[in-house]
Design a protein around this motif. Structure first.
Motif, PDB file in Angstrom:
ATOM      1  N   TYR A  76     -48.289   6.534  23.368  1.00 39.46           N
ATOM      2  CA  TYR A  76     -48.510   5.193  23.871  1.00 39.46           C
ATOM      3  C   TYR A  76     -47.293   4.347  23.516  1.00 39.46           C
ATOM      4  N   THR A  77     -47.113   3.273  24.245  1.00 45.01           N
ATOM      5  CA  THR A  77     -45.990   2.392  23.951  1.00 45.01           C
ATOM      6  C   THR A  77     -46.388   1.438  22.841  1.00 45.01           C
ATOM      7  N   LYS A  78     -45.399   1.024  22.085  1.00 47.01           N
ATOM      8  CA  LYS A  78     -45.675   0.067  21.031  1.00 47.01           C
ATOM      9  C   LYS A  78     -44.617  -1.008  21.060  1.00 47.01           C
ATOM     10  N   GLU A  79     -44.992  -2.172  20.607  1.00 47.64           N
ATOM     11  CA  GLU A  79     -44.055  -3.279  20.514  1.00 47.64           C
ATOM     12  C   GLU A  79     -43.133  -3.036  19.332  1.00 47.64           C
ATOM     13  N   ASP A  81     -40.799  -4.388  16.289  1.00 49.05           N
ATOM     14  CA  ASP A  81     -40.647  -5.594  15.484  1.00 49.05           C
ATOM     15  C   ASP A  81     -39.175  -5.999  15.477  1.00 49.05           C
TER      16      ASP A  81
END
Length: 104
Positions: A76-79, A81
């Motif tokens: 899955y994609t993640k944001e 930081d």
């Protein structure tokens, strides 16, 4: 299809049935999954090895989780930081974007 993918799909199906308190008895669960009772117990054991708090509730005749858990397998994609963005962008571009965001 790859055997690992089949096992993951079985775990996902078992997980959904457990969450709905709808596995039924081990024999019923095996029938729903289209596998043997022994295979069903092996899959439950694998889930337990993965830290799933599974137990069998005789009053409702279903496998249940003893506590709330989540299961997700896949990518899955993640944001990112700020630190990760800075390292991906090499730093200077990130700092310019921050500066521009502050003055606008």
């Amino acid at each position: 299809m790859n055997i690992i993918i089949k096992q993951i799909e079985l775990i996902e199906r078992i997980d959904r049935l457990i969450r709905m308190h709808a596995t039924g008895t081990p024999v019923e669960l095996a029938s729903r999954l289209g596998i043997s009772r022994a295979q069903t117990y092996r899959m439950i054991d694998i889930m337990k090895e993965l830290e799933a708090p599974i137990t069998y509730d005789f009053t409702i005749q279903s496998f249940v989780y003893e506590e709330s858990v989540g299961f997700k397998f896949g990518f899955y994609t993640k944001e990112l930081d700020a630190t990760e963005i800075k390292s991906v962008n090499g730093g200077s571009a990130f700092e310019r974007l921050q500066y521009l965001a502050k003055i606008s």
